[in-house]
Every structure is written in structure tokens, then in C-alpha cells.
Scaffold this motif. Structure first.
Motif, PDB file in Angstrom:
ATOM      1  N   ALA A  57      33.894  52.015  65.223  1.00 23.14           N
ATOM      2  CA  ALA A  57      33.139  52.667  64.343  1.00 23.14           C
ATOM      3  C   ALA A  57      32.938  54.272  64.692  1.00 23.14           C
ATOM      4  O   ALA A  57      33.159  55.111  63.580  1.00 23.14           O
ATOM      5  CB  ALA A  57      31.740  52.179  64.201  1.00 23.14           C
ATOM      6  N   PHE A  76      36.276  44.137  58.530  1.00 21.91           N
ATOM      7  CA  PHE A  76      34.656  44.694  58.598  1.00 21.91           C
ATOM      8  C   PHE A  76      34.339  45.681  57.577  1.00 21.91           C
ATOM      9  O   PHE A  76      35.203  46.289  56.934  1.00 21.91           O
ATOM     10  CB  PHE A  76      34.772  45.533  60.247  1.00 21.91           C
ATOM     11  N   PHE A  97      27.989  54.582  56.624  1.00 25.79           N
ATOM     12  CA  PHE A  97      27.483  55.533  57.452  1.00 25.79           C
ATOM     13  C   PHE A  97      27.195  56.679  56.610  1.00 25.79           C
ATOM     14  O   PHE A  97      27.521  56.992  55.154  1.00 25.79           O
ATOM     15  CB  PHE A  97      28.587  55.806  58.476  1.00 25.79           C
ATOM     16  N   LEU A 144      31.613  48.774  56.900  1.00 21.05           N
ATOM     17  CA  LEU A 144      30.746  49.904  57.804  1.00 21.05           C
ATOM     18  C   LEU A 144      30.140  50.761  56.571  1.00 21.05           C
ATOM     19  O   LEU A 144      30.765  51.093  55.687  1.00 21.05           O
ATOM     20  CB  LEU A 144      31.484  50.876  58.505  1.00 21.05           C
ATOM     21  N   LEU A 148      25.286  55.199  61.471  1.00 20.28           N
ATOM     22  CA  LEU A 148      25.781  54.176  60.859  1.00 20.28           C
ATOM     23  C   LEU A 148      24.726  53.693  60.296  1.00 20.28           C
ATOM     24  O   LEU A 148      23.424  53.477  61.192  1.00 20.28           O
ATOM     25  CB  LEU A 148      26.169  53.267  62.050  1.00 20.28           C
ATOM     26  N   LEU A 157      20.973  47.966  65.683  1.00 19.67           N
ATOM     27  CA  LEU A 157      22.111  48.793  64.791  1.00 19.67           C
ATOM     28  C   LEU A 157      21.917  50.146  64.953  1.00 19.67           C
ATOM     29  O   LEU A 157      22.740  50.998  64.369  1.00 19.67           O
ATOM     30  CB  LEU A 157      21.468  48.660  63.293  1.00 19.67           C
ATOM     31  N   GLN A 198      26.811  47.745  59.872  1.00 19.09           N
ATOM     32  CA  GLN A 198      27.872  47.227  59.930  1.00 19.09           C
ATOM     33  C   GLN A 198      28.205  45.625  59.868  1.00 19.09           C
ATOM     34  O   GLN A 198      27.066  44.936  60.364  1.00 19.09           O
ATOM     35  CB  GLN A 198      28.261  47.632  61.367  1.00 19.09           C
ATOM     36  N   LYS A 199      29.313  45.169  59.591  1.00 24.21           N
ATOM     37  CA  LYS A 199      29.379  43.786  59.359  1.00 24.21           C
ATOM     38  C   LYS A 199      31.049  43.659  59.988  1.00 24.21           C
ATOM     39  O   LYS A 199      31.858  43.963  59.311  1.00 24.21           O
ATOM     40  CB  LYS A 199      29.232  43.071  58.093  1.00 24.21           C
ATOM     41  N   TRP A 200      30.985  42.621  60.958  1.00 22.47           N
ATOM     42  CA  TRP A 200      32.481  42.787  61.512  1.00 22.47           C
ATOM     43  C   TRP A 200      32.565  41.117  61.163  1.00 22.47           C
ATOM     44  O   TRP A 200      32.149  40.003  61.753  1.00 22.47           O
ATOM     45  CB  TRP A 200      32.366  42.956  62.860  1.00 22.47           C
ATOM     46  N   CYS A 209      35.874  49.614  54.240  1.00 18.09           N
ATOM     47  CA  CYS A 209      36.119  48.369  54.370  1.00 18.09           C
ATOM     48  C   CYS A 209      37.385  48.401  55.030  1.00 18.09           C
ATOM     49  O   CYS A 209      38.571  48.879  54.565  1.00 18.09           O
ATOM     50  CB  CYS A 209      36.544  47.549  53.096  1.00 18.09           C
ATOM     51  N   LYS A 244      34.058  47.514  68.704  1.00 23.66           N
ATOM     52  CA  LYS A 244      33.067  47.878  67.781  1.00 23.66           C
ATOM     53  C   LYS A 244      32.673  49.254  67.786  1.00 23.66           C
ATOM     54  O   LYS A 244      32.905  50.018  66.733  1.00 23.66           O
ATOM     55  CB  LYS A 244      32.057  46.774  67.480  1.00 23.66           C
ATOM     56  N   LYS A 245      32.116  49.464  68.621  1.00 25.09           N
ATOM     57  CA  LYS A 245      31.480  50.728  68.902  1.00 25.09           C
ATOM     58  C   LYS A 245      32.463  51.842  68.808  1.00 25.09           C
ATOM     59  O   LYS A 245      32.464  52.916  68.034  1.00 25.09           O
ATOM     60  CB  LYS A 245      30.866  51.065  70.266  1.00 25.09           C
TER      61      LYS A 245
END
Lengths: 166, 932
Positions: free
Chosen positions: A40, A12, A16, A14, A22, B66, A25-27, A77, A36-37
Motif C-alpha cells: 500500500a 486487491f 486513498f 485500495l 488509506l 484501518l 483496503q480489500k485484499w 485495483c 500489505k502495508k
């Protein structure tokens, strides 16, 4: 989230802010919204707590998180434990370069207001967690081709609104 | 260039500004809710929204998502955008889907349909969007439905380069979801050929795909090796201008280089000498580049260059066959150790760990010991210090153990809490593994407890007791040392536990010294009693009763303590019971009885093979996590497990005594039944707490039921059923294993490997790596007994299910007795042979209580099940069984005789086994005894 032999190279990405907000975000791994939450949140806390002289790698669960701060933004990353950390660091740098070139001296605001563009540029660099294109020129070419299409679209719709056939 | 974008979707920009202007989280939520209501009404409204508005609202939803708000509507509108003819609308639609949609979403069918339409549109930009979306979402359903189209696009002759790149990575994602979509064959050659494509972007993307395919099917993709070497060689010899934009800060194609080097790590060194030489040159060229002056001062230059160097070193370590290169790699890492970059020091320490475990480079790594120790002391980043510890652990051998352990102990005093437990384990393992002198070992462990008592797990302090009990040369020293350690006003409770156990066993060895007389020892221990937890108090009570035996002069004093209200009316049942029973026992039992009951504990068994393999498995889980290099020898773990049981017995002693016909302890809280229950409880608590991994299953040992039969179900879970059919003839056997997939999913990367001792030879052909849903597959293993093996072979299964990795280890039902054939003989013959086999190592005999109803017919069936004959008319007592058999092994035949004498009144058996080869009787005894 356990890395199996079949995990993507980058699990993933992130972005921020220093305040812990944030920005992108790309998973690439299959994890639930809740996971995910949590991930992060935990990572942002862990990375913000690190001091500047520390190394850019963080062991986190079974993964290695490679991160770097550019101005007010942190880019991070997650890769597998035995993957190449230094090159991941440069992958981040390449992404920053692309953003910089595209927006012209990128700042956090550009990414907030044009978040979809930030996604599109990332999509040209990484697909499904693996590197697609490392050439800066080629990525920018692809992104500007998209923009050209956008302009065409807009001209056409403007004409249509005026009742003129395009 | 970006100017045109600023005026698109003005509403979105306004909304984002509004959010940014919110002064509080509450205001933000209010603004978001207002917007959500607005969007919902637009979507529900009667007026047909145009594409632009849809795009804008979908984009707003995405932004809201987001911000951390869950979005439960708008999906349909996003899916509609996919079929828009306008690129930007389509693009936003795909983005929304990629970010938000779940595999199981109801709209997935529609999404896949749109993707199919785009893939067939003939427009490269639409194909790219669709491929990109598939690569991001990658559901199993997509894999199924698009399996035929994506490879076609990938190798199609008219496909544009960028689309080809997309397709390679899209296919990679689908392959990860379901390996069956791309079986080796049809596409293999054409995919491998992509490594020679002229477009480096295509090669880079293809390389990722080929890497994964090659890992799953190494044999089918081995043609990639020469191509990868040739590509690498061309990059290595290129001038940095040659590769144009693929040169990154003066480093030629670093990403591709690293990928190629990684791909090569899937394979052994190339066989072809020419390719091998070419690869050797490439690696040398990479290492040479490290010596050159940097072409740029930028960190990007050195990072990219070093990234390639580290990957080349990984390949050298993977090959582990070139001493020169390995030493060279080690020297290179050595220079990184003194770099100013923290990143480099971290990575060099990590990489050196792997070099330390190779015989070629172990000594080269040791040269850096002082630098590594310095790193432990001066690095400011805990993760770097952690790496230094791992490396010290890996480079430790008997020549430097004392120094390394000393440094680690010193560091432990100030070490970060997060790594203390692991460090304690490492120190304990090193101290034991390299102990030449066991007094050093005892000192080290006691210092560990002193420095980091809270982090010393049961395994560690059990172990020091175990070693002390087993080695009489260290007992006096251990007693003296714990006695001294206990003098400290605030010593750790773990120290009290160890001290109590050791003094209870060996306190007499130091009692001659006036400074540590019996009375002083007791007072010292008892002074800690009230600060300790119940568990420790229980151990102390046992030590006290042991003292009564060791030092009869303390009897009065100790009995007084046991009799005190604090003890005998203790609210804790365990403590109360111990007091009552010990008190009672010391009152009623004669000194001889007491002496027998409270004798020094027997030595702990050094090995127990049947659990060895299981523990090794568990260890591997721990070592992945904690011990990094997996070098932990399994024997210590095994002993620990035994030890746990034996210490549990020690703790349980009073309960066993309570069953004596002495009158029941006069208490209302304990009745006859509870002592049995307690016994179970104590065992349960003393069970070793080893880390469990959810994906790792150490299967219940079900193999015992196959001792006397050959076919049946060995293991069954909700995922797999494993059945076994076996046939044995003299020294050989065939074992067919049937693996059934009970799920509705495919099990991928299915491997099944047998692991066994050198005394048993197995041949185990590989099986198909895919086990389809509901399918069954058979694996046939041929076996030959070489010698008298004790361990049953271990079957190690692993497979991927739904993206998770599963492992399973089972004992295969192959026992020494399977290679036994019955023999008929007359009385004269039998007794002659019986007498000849009277050497101490030839006989195993024991009298034991029957564990099953003593049924004559059943016993006869069991004996024959073990491969023995049942001989009639030889023993004058018709209740006795006389049996004979021959054990066939490659090392020769072993004649085995057995006599089983039941005593029906006492429900006891005497079992005697004699065999013509030393120790075989013992092995047979262990197999047979549990079944009578």
C-alpha cells in the motif's frame, strides 16, 4: 504474491486520499500484514507521483495496477498482467457509481464515516476478487435489503429497551 | 435511503470525528490508545455486553486497524457476533473476520462452525454472508470442510440467484486454495450448464468459476465451448435494451463478453464448423462495432466497447489461424495508436507486440513503424514509451533493423534510467541477430557503451569481444574503432575493458598506421589506467604483456611500467601478482615460448549443447521480466556462458604460469598454495550473474552419474524426490520416472514434460495433475534414438504448492552410449575395421591427464558401462584397452571402435574413438573422456 495461474482476477482494491491516507483496503490474495502495508505504501507513493495525462495503468512487480482519481480519492485495483485493463477501469467506475447512488453524491467523508458500508457495497460487486454482479440495480437492491434488516433490528431493540415485546 | 444509518453506532461516529480533529499524529495515537484501553476494559469487564455494544466496539477496532494499528484482541467478540441472530451484528462480525483474521488463527475452528451453521440456516441472507466470508478468507481448512456444501448450494434447484452468484465465486476461491475439492465428474455438467442460466449475473459469476476449472481440466470442461459461443452470439446480436441493466453505457454485457472471450482462450478454435462460423461472426460483429459511430460521448462507453474489442483481439491472436482477422485486428489497433486517449495508445502498443510475432500479421504491424517511433519520441508517459520500445523490438527484422536500432540508440540518450539496462540488452540482441555486416554490429555495441556505459552488462561487452575474436573479417575494423573511441577524454570504463582486450589481441592490425602505432596504443591505454577499477587494471596488465609479444619494441617501456613501485608493490594481491609474473615471464621466457603463451585467443565455441537447455530456461525467466516477448534466441546466452569461462581463463593465465618450475615470485604475500585459491576466486567472480527466480530451479546436473548405471535417485529436495529406472535395448529404451511428494501438502497442477533434440524421440504420456502429500506417481517414457544426439533430454516439471508456482528442469540420464551394445571380434577383424575408419570426421583422439586413479579394473568396468566390449589379446600392450560396440539408431547402425592407452608414469591417457558415421566419434568422446 507471485501471480500463479490460480490468482484471483482482482488481487486487491485500495482507496486513498490525495494526502496519501488509506481509506479502504480489500485484499483477495494471501499476503501477510507486513506485505500489505508495504504494498500500500509503495503504490500510494507511485500513483500520487503520476501526472494527470498519464495512462491509468501502472506496471508494478508482476501485476498491473489500474487506478483512477475521483475528486479527492484515488481508487486502485491490482490485476494480472494480461487481464483486461479497460474493463477494470470501468469496474472502478461502477463502484463509484454505486457509492454515489447509495450516499447521494458521495464524498470522502461519507466513506470515512461509513467505511463498513463501503465494504458491504464492494462485497456485492466483487467476491473473492471476482465480479459477482455488474447490474447497478441488483447491487443497490441487495444493499437496501440489508438496510431494511438493520432498521427492523433497531426498531426491535428500541422496543425491547422500553420493555415491550416486539 | 441512507438517512437511517447516520444515527447508528453514534459512539463510532464520535470516535471517527475525534480522530479527524486530531492536529498531529501524536494526538491521534493518544486518542487511539485511549479508545483501545476503553474497549479492552469493556470486553474484560464483568458486565455482559449486549450485541449492539459488541458490534460497536468491534467496528471501532476495525476502524483503528484501518488506520494502520495492529489489533491483538477483540477476535473472540467478533466471532461471537457471527452467531448473533441480528443481521447487522452478524454482518459486522463477518467483516471483521474477513479483514483481520489469519488462516492460522486459533479461532478458525469456531469461525468455520459458525459458517456451517449459517450455510444450513435456510436463510438466504445468512447463507450469502457466510459464502462471502469464505470467498474472502479461503483457508485450506475451509476448503476441506465446506467442499461438499458449496457445490450443493451452487447447483441446488431452490437456490436464489444472488446466493448462486455468491456460491459460484465462493467455490472458485476454495478451488484455488485446493483443486482437489472439485475433481471433474459429479458436478461438472451442472456447473457448465450455468452458462445457459437466464440470470446474467449468475452467468457472469459462473463464467469466472468455469474459466478456472477449464484451465485446470480442459478436457473435462470442453462442453463449455459451444455454450460460451452461443451466449456470446446472443449478446452480440442483442439490442442494448434487451439486456436491461447488464447493458453498460450502451455496451451489452461487457463484463460477461470479456469473460466468455477469455474462457474461449483456454481452448483451440472449435472443431465443429457451425460453432466455428458462429464464433467468427461474433468476432466480426465486435470488430464492426468499432467502426460504428459512438452511441455516447462518455468515456465509459468507449472504454467498455474497447475492452471487448481488445479481448476479441486477444482471442484472434490466441487462435493465430485467420490471416484476414489478424490483419483486421492490426488495423484496428493502428487506429487506436493515434487516439487521443493515452490508455488506448498504451494498450494498442501492448497488443500489437503479440501480433508482431505472428507470421500472418508481422508485415501488417510493420506498417505502423513510423507511428511507433513517433510514440517513442513524443509520448509523455514513460510506461507508454516502454511499450513502444517493446513493440519496436518485436517488429524488428532484417529489413528494418538498422533503422530501429538507430532510433533506439537515439532514444537511449534521453531514456529514463529505469529502462536503460533493458534497452541496452534489446539493442545488443537486435544488433547481433540482424547483423549482416559485423562492422555495423561492432559500431552499435561501441556506441551503446558510449551512450549508456553504466548500463552495459558484462554479457554485452563479453559478446562483442567474442564476435570479434571469432570473425577475422572484423578484427582490424574493431581495433581501429576502439582505438578511436578511446581517444575521447572521458570514455567509459567498459570501453577501456573492450579496448584493452581487442587491442591486446589485434592491435598489430592497425599498428602500421602512424596515427595508431604500437607506442601510441600503449600510451593511450595506459593513460586510462589510473582512472580504472582493479578489475579493469588487471585486464590492462594482461594487455600490456600481450603487447610485449605483439610489439617487442615496447618491451623495455612496458617492463618499466610493470616494475614501477605502483604496480609491483600494489596493495591489491591480484594486480601485484600479475605484475610480478608477467615481468618474470617476459624476462625468462624465450620469444618462442612467449609467443606460444601469449598467442591470439582461440575462437570461442559457437555452441555447447549440454548447457543450452539450461540456459534457455534461465532466459525464459529473463524474457518474462525484461524482454517481454520471449523471442530471445538461446544461442547467444550459451555462448555468453562459455565466453565467461574462457575470459576467466584469460584472466587467470598468470596463475597457470606461476606453476612453471621457474623460481617462485619473490614476494611475501603470495605462496604456492594461494595461486590455486586465486584461480578459484577468479572463476567465482567471473560466474555470469543471471537473474534468479526463487520459484525456478535449475537443478544441479546429477544425470552424469547415470552414465554407467540405469537406476537411482535423479534429484531430491525438501519437496520432491525423483527416481529413475531405465532399460535400453538396441535403439529403444523405457525410462520410468518416479515422482515422490515429500511434503504434507498437495502439489497441484503437476505437469512433467520432456523436451529433447530431434535426434531423439520420446513419448511421454501426461500424468495426473495432482500429487497428494506423501504420494508417489510414475511416468513411463519410451525413447528411440533417431540419430546421434548430443543433448540429453530435459525434463520440465511444474507444480503449484501452497499457492506458489514452482518449476524445475532436470537433465534426464539418456546418453547416446545407452543405445550401444558391445561386440566381440578378433584381432584381424578389429584392425581391418580400424584401418577402414580413418577419415578425419570418423576419428576423435586426444591425450589428456588422468582425472581418476588409473585402476585397470575400474577402467574395464567403465568401458563396459558405456556399452563397449573389452576385447582381450588384441593389443600387444596388455595395459591398453581395445573395445568395440554397435550404436543402434533409426538412421542406421554405427560401428564404434575405441582404444584407450594409459601411460602410468605420466598419469596420462590417449583415447582414440573411431566410428563409421561422421561426428559420432566426437560425441562419444565428449561423453567418455570426463570419466578417465
Amino acid at each position: 504474491m507471485a501471480p500463479s495461474s490460480m490468482a484471483p482476477q482482482v488481487q486487491f482494491v485500495l482507496l486513498f486520499s490525495r494526502q496519501g491516507k488509506l481509506r479502504l483496503q480489500k485484499w483477495f490474495n494471501a499476503s501477510t500484514l507486513k506485505e500489505k502495508k508495504r504494498t500500500a505504501r509503495e503504490l500510494i507513493t507511485a500513483i500520487l507521483a503520476r501526472k494527470p495525462k498519464m495512462c491509468n495503468f501502472l506496471e508494478w512487480k508482476d501485476l498491473k495496477v489500474v487506478y483512477k482519481r475521483y475528486a479527492s480519492l484515488y481508487f486502485c485495483c491490482a490485476i494480472e498482467e494480461n487481464d483486461n485493463e479497460l474493463l477494470t477501469l470501468e469496474l472502478i467506475h461502477r463502484y463509484v457509481e454505486l457509492l454515489d447512488k447509495y450516499f447521494g453524491s458521495v464524498c470522502e467523508l461519507d466513506i470515512i464515516f461509513n467505511f463498513e458500508k463501503a465494504y458491504f457495497i464492494l462485497d456485492e460487486l466483487l467476491i473473492g476478487g471476482d465480479i459477482q454482479e455488474t447490474s447497478k440495480k441488483n447491487v443497490l437492491k441487495a444493499v437496501s435489503a440489508q438496510d431494511m434488516l438493520q432498521e427492523e433490528n433497531e426498531t426491535r431493540s428500541a422496543l425491547e429497551e422500553l420493555g415491550l415485546p416486539s | 435511503m441512507p438517512s437511517s444509518k447516520s444515527d447508528t453506532m453514534r459512539g463510532l461516529a464520535v470516535f471517527i470525528s475525534d480522530i479527524r480533529n486530531c492536529k498531529s499524529r501524536e494526538a491521534e495515537i493518544k486518542r487511539i490508545n485511549k479508545e483501545l484501553a476503553n474497549i479492552r476494559s469493556k470486553f474484560k469487564g464483568d458486565k455482559q455486553l449486549d450485541g449492539y455494544s459488541k458490534k460497536k466496539y468491534v467496528c471501532k477496532l476495525l476502524f483503528i486497524f484501518l488506520l494502520g494499528v495492529d489489533i491483538d484482541f477483540g477476535y473472540m467478540e467478533a466471532v461471537n457476533l457471527l452467531s448473533s441472530i441480528k443481521y447487522t451484528e452478524k454482518q459486522i462480525g463477518y467483516l471483521f473476520i474477513s479483514v483481520l483474521i489469519d488462516h492460522s488463527h486459533d479461532l478458525m475452528k469456531l469461525v468455520i462452525q459458525s459458517i456451517k451453521n449459517d450455510l444450513n440456516s435456510g436463510k438466504p441472507i445468512h447463507i450469502s454472508l457466510a459464502l462471502n466470508c469464505v470467498a474472502n478468507v479461503g483457508s485450506p481448512e475451509m476448503a476441506e470442510q465446506l467442499a461438499s456444501e458449496v457445490p450443493r448450494i451452487l447447483v441446488g434447484s431452490d437456490t436464489m440467484d444472488t446466493v448462486r452468484q455468491n456460491a459460484a465465486l465462493c467455490l472458485l476461491r476454495l478451488y484455488r486454495v485446493s483443486t482437489k475439492i472439485l475433481p471433474p465428474g459429479e458436478w461438472t455438467t451442472r456447473i457448465v450448464q450455468l452458462l445457459s442460466d437466464k440470470h446474467l449475473g449468475v452467468v457472469t459469476a459462473a463464467c469466472s468459476l468455469i474459466y478456472e476449472l477449464a484451465r485446470e481440466n480442459p478436457e473435462d470442461y470442453k462442453a463449455c465451448v459451444p455454450l460460451a459461443v452461443s451466449r456470446l452470439s446472443r449478446i452480440a446480436t442483442a439490442n442494448y435494451g434487451d439486456l436491461q441493466d447488464y447493458t453498460y453505457y450502451f455496451v451489452p454485457a461487457p463484463w460477461l463478453s470479456v469473460k466468455l472471450l477469455r474462457l474461449l482462450q483456454t481452448y483451440p478454435p472449435p472443431d465443429d464448423p457451425a460453432i466455428r462460423a458462429r464464433l467468427h461472426e461474433c468476432i466480426e460483429a465486435v470488430l464492426n462495432r468499432a467502426m460504428e459511430p459512438p452511441k455516447s460521448k462518455k468515456v465509459q462507453h468507449s472504454n467498455a466497447k474497447n475492452a471487448v474489442i481488445f479481448e476479441a483481439i486477444s482471442l484472434i491472436i490466441h487462435y493465430d489461424n485467420d490471416p484476414d482477422q489478424m490483419v483486421r485486428a492490426c488495423n484496428q489497433l493502428g487506429t487506436f495508436l493515434s487516439s487521443r486517449e493515452t490508455n488506448l495508445r498504451y494498450l494498442a502498443l501492448e497488443s500489437m507486440c503479440a501480433l508482431a510475432s505472428s507470421e500472418y500479421s508481422h508485415d501488417a504491424v510493420k506498417k505502423h513503424q513510423s507511428t511507433v517511433i513517433q510514440a517513442l519520441k513524443s509520448e509523455r508517459d514513460v510506461s507508454v514509451r516502454q511499450r513502444a520500445i517493446d513493440l519496436l523490438y518485436a517488429m524488428c527484422d532484417k529489413t528494418n533493423a538498422i533503422e530501429i536500432v538507430e532510433e533506439m540508440l537515439n532514444y537511449l540518450k534521453t531514456a529514463d534510467y529505469s529502462i536503460r539496462e533493458e534497452m541496452v540488452l534489446k539493442v545488443a540482441i537486435l544488433a547481433e541477430r540482424y547483423a549482416v555486416d559485423y562492422t555495423w554490429y561492432v559500431d552499435t555495441i561501441l556506441r551503446l557503451i558510449g551512450i549508456a556505459g553504466d548500463y552495459v552488462s558484462e554479457e554485452v561487452w563479453y559478446r562483442v569481444i567474442q564476435i570479434t575474436v571469432n570473425r577475422d573479417d572484423v578484427q582490424g575494423y574493431a581495433a581501429k574503432t576502439v582505438f578511436e573511441a578511446l581517444q575521447a577524454p572521458a570514455c567509459h570504463e567498459n570501453m577501456v575493458k573492450v579496448g584493452a582486450y581487442i587491442l591486446g589481441e589485434f592491435g598489430n592490425l592497425i599498428a602500421g598506421d602512424g596515427r595508431s602505432s604500437a607506442g601510441t596504443q600503449f600510451e593511450l591505454l595506459h593513460s586510462k589506467f589510473h582512472f580504472c577499477s582493479t578489475a579493469t587494471r588487471a585486464i590492462l596488465l594482461t594487455t600490456y604483456v600481450k603487447f610485449i609479444n605483439l610489439f617487442p619494441e615496447l618491451k623495455g617501456q612496458i617492463q618499466k611500467v610493470l616494475r614501477s613501485d605502483n604496480q609491483i608493490r600494489n596493495a591489491d594481491v591480484e594486480l601485484q601478482q600479475r605484475c610480478l609474473e608477467y615481468l618474470r615471464m617476459t624476462n625468462v621466457a624465450s620469444s618462442e615460448v612467449l609467443n606460444t603463451v601469449l598467442e591470439v585467443m582461440p575462437p570461442f565455441p559457437e555452441r555447447d549443447s549440454s548447457i543450452l537447455a539450461k540456459l534457455q530456461k534461465k532466459k525464459s525467466v529473463i524474457s518474462n521480466k525484461n524482454l517481454a516477448d520471449g523471442k530471445v534466441e538461446n544461442s547467444e546466452g550459451v555462448i555468453l556462458l562459455n565466453l565467461t569461462l574462457i575470459i576467466a581463463l584469460y584472466l587467470v593465465l598468470p596463475d597457470l604460469i606461476a606453476r612453471d618450475p621457474v623460481e617462485p615470485a619473490p614476494t611475501s604475500t603470495i605462496d604456492g598454495a594461494s595461486s590455486g585459491a586465486l584461480l578459484v576466486d577468479v572463476f567465482a567472480e567471473a560466474e555470469p550473474k543471471l537473474p534468479q527466480s526463487s520459484s525456478e530451479v535449475i537443478a544441479q546436473d546429477n544425470s552424469d552419474k547415470f552414465l554407467m548405471k540405469n537406476n537411482g535417485v535423479l534429484y531430491e529436495s525438501s519437496v520432491v524426490q525423483i527416481g529413475v529406472k531405465s532399460e535400453f535395448k538396441q535403439g529403444t529404451g523405457v525410462l520410468s520416472i518416479f515422482f515422490g511428494n515429500k511434503t504434507n501438502f498437495q502439489l497441484a497442477a503437476f505437469t512433467s514434460v520432456v523436451e529433447c533434440s530431434a535426434d531423439l524421440q520420446t513419448e511421454c504420456p501426461p500424468i495426473n495433475s495432482i500429487l497428494e502429500a506423501g504420494a508417489q506417481v510414475q511416468q513411463t517414457i519410451s525413447l528411440e534414438a533417431i540419430g546421434d544426439f548430443m543433448e540429453t533430454p530435459l525434463l520440465n516439471l511444474s507444480f503449484n504448492m501452497n499457492g506458489g508456482h514452482q518449476r524445475l528442469s532436470l537433465n534426464l540420464p539418456v546418453f547416446l552410449t545407452k543405445f550401444m551394445s558391445p561386440v566381440e571380434m578378433n584381432a584381424e577383424n578389429f584392425f581391418m575395421r580400424w584401418k577402414n575408419l580413418s577419415g578425419p570426421a570418423q576419428e576423435a583422439q586426444e591425450v589428456f591427464k588422468a582425472k581418476f586413479p588409473m585402476d585397470k579394473e575400474q577402467s574395464s568396468i567403465k568401458i563396459q558401462g558405456f556399452g563397449f566390449s573389452v576385447l582381450e589379446g588384441i593389443d600387444p600392450n596388455i595395459e591398453n584397452f581395445i573395445s568395440a560396440g554397435i550404436l543402434y539408431t533409426r538412421q542406421g547402425q554405427v560401428g564404434c571402435l575405441m582404444r584407450l592407452e594409459p601411460n602410468l608414469q605420466a598419469s596420462m591417457y590417449r583415447l582414440t574413438i573411431r566410428a563409421s558415421r561422421d561426428n559420432v566419434s566426437g560425441v562419444l568422446f565428449k561423453l567418455i573422456n570426463p570419466h578417465f
